[in-house]
Design a protein around this motif. Structure first.
Motif, PDB file in Angstrom:
ATOM      1  N   ARG A  89      -9.691  -7.400  -3.605  1.00 18.00           N
ATOM      2  CA  ARG A  89     -10.838  -8.105  -4.194  1.00 18.00           C
ATOM      3  C   ARG A  89     -10.687  -8.227  -5.713  1.00 18.00           C
ATOM      4  O   ARG A  89     -11.018  -9.266  -6.300  1.00 18.00           O
ATOM      5  CB  ARG A  89     -12.135  -7.382  -3.848  1.00 18.00           C
ATOM      6  CG  ARG A  89     -12.571  -7.540  -2.397  1.00 18.00           C
ATOM      7  CD  ARG A  89     -13.996  -7.061  -2.187  1.00 18.00           C
ATOM      8  NE  ARG A  89     -14.148  -5.641  -2.505  1.00 18.00           N
ATOM      9  CZ  ARG A  89     -13.978  -4.665  -1.618  1.00 18.00           C
ATOM     10  NH1 ARG A  89     -13.619  -4.949  -0.372  1.00 18.00           N
ATOM     11  NH2 ARG A  89     -14.147  -3.401  -1.964  1.00 18.00           N
ATOM     12  N   ALA A  90     -10.201  -7.174  -6.352  1.00 15.40           N
ATOM     13  CA  ALA A  90     -10.041  -7.220  -7.801  1.00 15.40           C
ATOM     14  C   ALA A  90      -8.968  -8.224  -8.205  1.00 15.40           C
ATOM     15  O   ALA A  90      -9.167  -9.033  -9.125  1.00 15.40           O
ATOM     16  CB  ALA A  90      -9.705  -5.830  -8.332  1.00 15.40           C
ATOM     17  N   LEU A  91      -7.828  -8.211  -7.529  1.00 15.70           N
ATOM     18  CA  LEU A  91      -6.747  -9.121  -7.891  1.00 15.70           C
ATOM     19  C   LEU A  91      -7.075 -10.568  -7.549  1.00 15.70           C
ATOM     20  O   LEU A  91      -6.524 -11.497  -8.163  1.00 15.70           O
ATOM     21  CB  LEU A  91      -5.452  -8.696  -7.198  1.00 15.70           C
ATOM     22  CG  LEU A  91      -4.887  -7.340  -7.636  1.00 15.70           C
ATOM     23  CD1 LEU A  91      -3.612  -7.023  -6.848  1.00 15.70           C
ATOM     24  CD2 LEU A  91      -4.611  -7.309  -9.134  1.00 15.70           C
TER      25      LEU A  91
ATOM     26  N   HIS B 296       0.819  -1.214   0.000  1.00 19.55           N
ATOM     27  CA  HIS B 296       0.000   0.000   0.000  1.00 19.55           C
ATOM     28  C   HIS B 296       0.850   1.260   0.000  1.00 19.55           C
ATOM     29  O   HIS B 296       2.077   1.243   0.199  1.00 19.55           O
ATOM     30  CB  HIS B 296      -0.940  -0.003   1.204  1.00 19.55           C
ATOM     31  CG  HIS B 296      -0.228   0.019   2.532  1.00 19.55           C
ATOM     32  ND1 HIS B 296       0.364   1.144   3.040  1.00 19.55           N
ATOM     33  CD2 HIS B 296      -0.038  -0.956   3.463  1.00 19.55           C
ATOM     34  CE1 HIS B 296       0.891   0.884   4.229  1.00 19.55           C
ATOM     35  NE2 HIS B 296       0.669  -0.393   4.502  1.00 19.55           N
ATOM     36  N   GLY B 297       0.195   2.387  -0.176  1.00 17.47           N
ATOM     37  CA  GLY B 297       0.854   3.679  -0.138  1.00 17.47           C
ATOM     38  C   GLY B 297       1.017   4.201   1.278  1.00 17.47           C
ATOM     39  O   GLY B 297       0.498   3.637   2.249  1.00 17.47           O
TER      40      GLY B 297
ATOM     41  N   PRO C 184     -10.242   0.695   3.130  1.00 14.78           N
ATOM     42  CA  PRO C 184     -11.154   0.286   2.049  1.00 14.78           C
ATOM     43  C   PRO C 184     -10.513   0.241   0.675  1.00 14.78           C
ATOM     44  O   PRO C 184     -10.795  -0.665  -0.120  1.00 14.78           O
ATOM     45  CB  PRO C 184     -12.261   1.348   2.119  1.00 14.78           C
ATOM     46  CG  PRO C 184     -12.253   1.812   3.542  1.00 14.78           C
ATOM     47  CD  PRO C 184     -10.824   1.768   3.965  1.00 14.78           C
ATOM     48  N   HIS C 185      -9.613   1.188   0.374  1.00 15.94           N
ATOM     49  CA  HIS C 185      -9.018   1.179  -0.959  1.00 15.94           C
ATOM     50  C   HIS C 185      -8.062   0.007  -1.143  1.00 15.94           C
ATOM     51  O   HIS C 185      -7.925  -0.515  -2.253  1.00 15.94           O
ATOM     52  CB  HIS C 185      -8.320   2.512  -1.260  1.00 15.94           C
ATOM     53  CG  HIS C 185      -7.306   2.937  -0.251  1.00 15.94           C
ATOM     54  ND1 HIS C 185      -7.628   3.628   0.883  1.00 15.94           N
ATOM     55  CD2 HIS C 185      -5.965   2.782  -0.222  1.00 15.94           C
ATOM     56  CE1 HIS C 185      -6.537   3.888   1.576  1.00 15.94           C
ATOM     57  NE2 HIS C 185      -5.511   3.372   0.928  1.00 15.94           N
TER      58      HIS C 185
ATOM     59  N   ALA D  97      -2.470   6.649  -7.206  1.00 16.23           N
ATOM     60  CA  ALA D  97      -2.428   5.450  -6.355  1.00 16.23           C
ATOM     61  C   ALA D  97      -3.763   4.713  -6.239  1.00 16.23           C
ATOM     62  O   ALA D  97      -4.605   4.789  -7.131  1.00 16.23           O
ATOM     63  CB  ALA D  97      -1.855   5.800  -4.983  1.00 16.23           C
ATOM     64  N   GLU D  98      -3.943   3.976  -5.117  1.00 16.51           N
ATOM     65  CA  GLU D  98      -5.057   3.029  -4.999  1.00 16.51           C
ATOM     66  C   GLU D  98      -6.425   3.686  -5.152  1.00 16.51           C
ATOM     67  O   GLU D  98      -7.309   3.144  -5.810  1.00 16.51           O
ATOM     68  CB  GLU D  98      -5.033   2.314  -3.628  1.00 16.51           C
ATOM     69  CG  GLU D  98      -3.782   1.542  -3.310  1.00 16.51           C
ATOM     70  CD  GLU D  98      -2.875   2.306  -2.369  1.00 16.51           C
ATOM     71  OE1 GLU D  98      -2.331   1.667  -1.453  1.00 16.51           O
ATOM     72  OE2 GLU D  98      -2.714   3.538  -2.554  1.00 16.51           O
TER      73      GLU D  98
END
Length: 266
Positions: A69-71, A53-54, A62-63, A245-246
């Motif tokens: 979830r997408a990956l 993460h950043g 949440p981000h 970023a995310e």
């Protein structure tokens, strides 16, 4: 989600893939406790993504969960909180010692039985995946999103605010109590290898550099410097409508990244 305060037992290492979510604390090479979570995915069983993460993020934001979830449609996913963030111990060094945090998580997913590992980092995490791959290796594909190419950049207002946050006592108090990020007060000594210096060392591992054309932190000379340093072994995606970023990464882009990594890793 199953929870452990130890690294996986020997009987889980290198052999069978766990079919259930796991949350654990890992110990880095310099003794920092890192909060990590693993979730089996719907994609290739041998592939695991490690998401970095950043700055000011953590594994439960949440981000970060949206990225995971997408990956997960393309493979298993491990997320974690860098030192000084979330439930992890230690203090943030803003991209320096964080390579040890990432190394601990990559080693963990290898122990869980994944033969292919792709690291995906955002902003500070994007610089960390580049430096980790250049210094330590051990991954099969690297994706760096919204990363700086060089240190000490102050050319935009958001980066000037970030430097105040990191370098000033008042800024570090804001980081601790306002942003839940505990920042080390000592400056880098020595200055770590920069992302653009690390990139040539990544070859022949496949490398993808992603950057939003509307990024308010790092202008386009940063991804272009990284892509030039990568040469033929790297790819550059400039996303016209994307910011930083995310939070700015659309769902479609995350799935495109997952598909790229699944095809290039190993």
């Amino acid at each position: 989600m199953a929870r452990s305060t130890h690294r996986p037992h020997a009987e889980t290492a290198g052999g069978s893939l766990t079919g259930v979510p796991v949350r654990t604390f890992l110990r880095t090479a310099d003794g920092v406790s890192v909060d990590a979570r693993y979730e089996p995915g719907a994609g290739a069983r041998d592939l695991a993504f490690v998401v970095a993460h950043g700055f000011t993020g953590d594994a439960d934001r949440p981000h970060v969960r949206r990225v995971a979830r997408a990956l997960a449609r393309h493979g298993a996913v491990a997320t974690f909180s860098f030192r000084g963030h979330g439930a992890s111990g230690g203090l943030s060094t803003v991209g320096d010692r964080e390579v040890l945090d990432l190394a601990a998580v990559v080693a963990w997913v290898r122990e869980l039985g994944h033969s292919r590992v792709a690291t995906v980092g955002f902003s500070m995490g994007g610089s960390v995946v580049l430096r980790h791959a250049g210094l330590d290796g051990g991954t099969d594909a690297v994706v760096s999103v919204s990363a700086p190419a060089r240190w000490f950049y102050r050319g935009t207002a958001p980066m000037r605010r970030l430097h105040w946050l990191v370098t000033r006592p008042a800024g570090r108090l804001v980081g601790r109590y306002g942003l839940r990020t505990r920042i080390h007060r000592r400056r880098w000594d020595p200055v770590p290898l920069s992302p653009v210096e690390a990139v040539p060392r990544i070859a022949p591992t496949p490398l993808l550099i992603v950057h939003g054309e509307r990024d308010g932190y790092f202008p386009l000379d940063h991804p272009r410097m990284l892509a030039e340093a990568a040469g033929d072994h790297g790819e550059l995606w400039l996303e016209p409508e994307m910011g930083h970023a995310e939070n700015a990464a659309p769902e479609e882009l995350l799935h495109r990244i997952g598909h790229w990594a699944a095809g290039r890793a190993g």
